[in-house]
Design an enzyme around this catalytic site. Sequence first.
Site, short mmCIF file in Angstrom:
data_model
loop_
_atom_site.label_atom_id
_atom_site.label_comp_id
_atom_site.label_asym_id
_atom_site.label_seq_id
_atom_site.Cartn_x
_atom_site.Cartn_y
_atom_site.Cartn_z
N GLU A 120 0.83 -1.21 0.00
CA GLU A 120 0.00 0.00 0.00
C GLU A 120 0.86 1.26 0.00
O GLU A 120 0.51 2.26 -0.62
CB GLU A 120 -0.87 0.02 1.26
CG GLU A 120 -2.14 -0.76 1.16
CD GLU A 120 -3.18 -0.05 0.34
OE1 GLU A 120 -3.00 0.02 -0.89
OE2 GLU A 120 -4.16 0.43 0.91
N THR A 168 -5.36 8.73 -3.92
CA THR A 168 -5.28 8.67 -2.46
C THR A 168 -4.35 9.77 -1.95
O THR A 168 -4.63 10.41 -0.93
CB THR A 168 -4.79 7.28 -2.02
OG1 THR A 168 -5.69 6.31 -2.56
CG2 THR A 168 -4.77 7.15 -0.51
N1 HSE Z 1 -7.78 5.30 5.15
C1 HSE Z 1 -7.32 5.62 3.83
C2 HSE Z 1 -7.75 7.04 3.51
C3 HSE Z 1 -7.94 4.69 2.86
O1 HSE Z 1 -8.91 7.35 3.74
O2 HSE Z 1 -6.93 7.81 3.04
C4 HSE Z 1 -7.52 4.94 1.44
O3 HSE Z 1 -6.57 4.02 1.04
#
Ligand code: HSE
Length: 292
Positions: A120, A168
């Site tokens: 990730e 993201t």
């Molecule tokens: N928790 C993460 C976010 C999930 O909201 O940025 C996205 O990969």
Amino acid sequence: MLSVRAPATSANLGSGFDVFGVALDRPADLVRVEKADETTIEVTGVGATYIPTDPDGNTVGAVAEALDAPAHIHINKGVRPSSGLGSSAASAAAAALALNELYDRGLTREELVPIAAKGEAVVSGEPHADNVAPSLLGGFTIASGDGITSVDADIPLVACLPEIAVSTRDARRVVPSTAEMTDLVDTVGHAATLTVGMCRSDPELVGEGMTDEIVTPARAGLISGYTQVRTAAFDAGATGVTVSGAGPSVIAACYDGDRRAVAGAMLDAFADVGVDARAYQTRIGRGAEVLK
Ligand code: HSE
């Protein structure tokens, strides 16, 4: 040769930023692995052209490296990249489970979570486990510090994915670095309500707990039509609506009997603002599975 199916996931669920996640019954990625001297990656399926095949830039390359398990890895994407549905996490989780089996590494699913989380980091800049944990373990998961807690839960969901790309990295840049005490107190209340709702498989409590005044409002502006889609979903019977992951998907909890109407209302609301979308009528599901 070995194949693994790993599910899409929805993280945060509003009140649990970087902590809560659920496995979705659908969609999913399929990953096939075969031992090799060096890791090579091939990608097909939804959004395959946007995914790097260089092992240094790909989530599964980092997993193969961490497990010291070189392989030819074929990823068939069912989860669109940059969707907010844990696309990179599904591939990372599938690769972790598949390579663990292929090389007989003997790690438990819980032990594979931090390894998949390294994958990730390649995509989002930092390792976070809130998507890889549910993709590996299934159900509802809580990633807190280095620990993961999971519980089976059965909640009907609609994940509505608009034809908008939100990275993201961009969605993390808009997250405020500080918050008001009153908003923090409200968020703790909602997170606790959601957790009890998951333990009881109660869509009403889960929906109530999906509210967040800190992260979601900051991200809503990245999704054209978010407010209209949220309102339409509630009008059609949703018990809770929020941004899925980093977006742009919007996720709604509901009762089984309302799921079709909620999906239709969300699609119509996106269409009204000129955005094409697709809706997955799904529910909380199982973790990654080795395919026989
Ligand atoms: N928790 C993460 C976010 C999930 O909201 O940025 C996205 O990969």
